[in-house]
Write an enzyme that holds these catalytic residues in place. Sequence first.
Site, PDB file in Angstrom:
ATOM      1  CG  ASP A   1     -13.159  20.681   5.996  1.00 53.65           C
ATOM      2  OD1 ASP A   1     -13.696  21.507   5.221  1.00 53.65           O
ATOM      3  OD2 ASP A   1     -13.816  19.883   6.678  1.00 53.65           O
TER       4      ASP A   1
ATOM      5  CG  ASP B   1      -9.737  15.140   6.442  1.00 54.04           C
ATOM      6  OD1 ASP B   1      -9.490  16.361   6.420  1.00 54.04           O
ATOM      7  OD2 ASP B   1     -10.849  14.672   6.141  1.00 54.04           O
TER       8      ASP B   1
END
Length: 374
Positions: free
Chosen positions: A148, A87
């Site tokens: 994601d 991320d």
Amino acid sequence: MWKKAIEDVLDKTRANINRFGDLFPHVSNNGKYELNANDEWTDGFWSGILWLCYEYSGDPVFKEAALRTVESFRSRLESNTKLDHHDIGFLYSLSSKAQWIIERDEAAKQLTIQAADVLLARWRPKGQYIQAWGPEGDPENGGRIIIDCLLNLPLLYWAYEQTGDEKYKEIAVIHADKSRRFLVRGDDSSYHTFYFDPEDGESLRGGTHQGYKDSSTWTRGQAWGIYGFALSYHYTKDPLYLETSKRLARYFLERLPEDDVVYWDFDAPIHADTKRDSSASAITSAGILELLTHLEADDPDRAFLEDGLQRSMKGLVNSYATIGQPDAEGLLDHGSYSVRGGNAPDDHVIWGDYYYLEALVRLEKGIKGYWYDR
């Protein structure tokens, strides 16, 4: 409608700057954001909110707060604090890259390239993918990708544009192609995660970490796919990415409930207590706004997508936004972090707040997010 909603966001964000100080909001419980010292995967979203508020309003209070977050992200990178995950794009695209996009600050640019190198280190050449979580060789996550990551790839595409180093783009494309092949199902739904053999990249199985069950379609995962493939199309102009984004968006919009804001999983049993995920609708709205910029005026899907965008955003503003709640810390009610895990299953989530604001300012003033240079 959009302008009134944005003014509400500006007021709440000014109040939150004082509430949060140098800490970062993550998710809330009972309406109060849990704060951390910049060690969560979500901390870039607060920085992004501040930059969007500054771009929209020109108020220096937002810029000053945003700059403080960038310095915090510089310290985080230098100390390598909890960066052992994919991320990195969420963290640095919305903080230092945002500063570069707005101010052309060279130090912010260099910090963002360094962050891209941290993400690049998660590339596993044997398996040919970017590992989502955990260290290399992790017995549970060593072969896992998750949908994601499509929103983290723009950091690599951008680094290629800035440096001319092909490795950034090559790895992003390989991972996007693998995501398209294995995370997107034939009926245009999606897996949250997929597992590969770390030694040879052989496909093993699809699964979930956040969804109702392995074979279900987690709505936030579908939203990541809509926006993520649209962004891969922006950078590469590969028509397969555009087609995939459109397919995922149609699947999402065809399943909007009566109030136009989705439940947390498209396959979860619907009853009075079934949780929503306003953040999934916010992400999808921002993603469709990007997708629409790449469609011709006579594209057969345009009218359907535009209608779905309006329905979703009106649903959020009219029924889920905290307009009229002056003491609310979050911008949207009924976001869900982890329904399965019982972690903030029905509360404010900072990424939902960010994408809601990104969609609003793009609708009102054409201000885009920070996924690519403008």
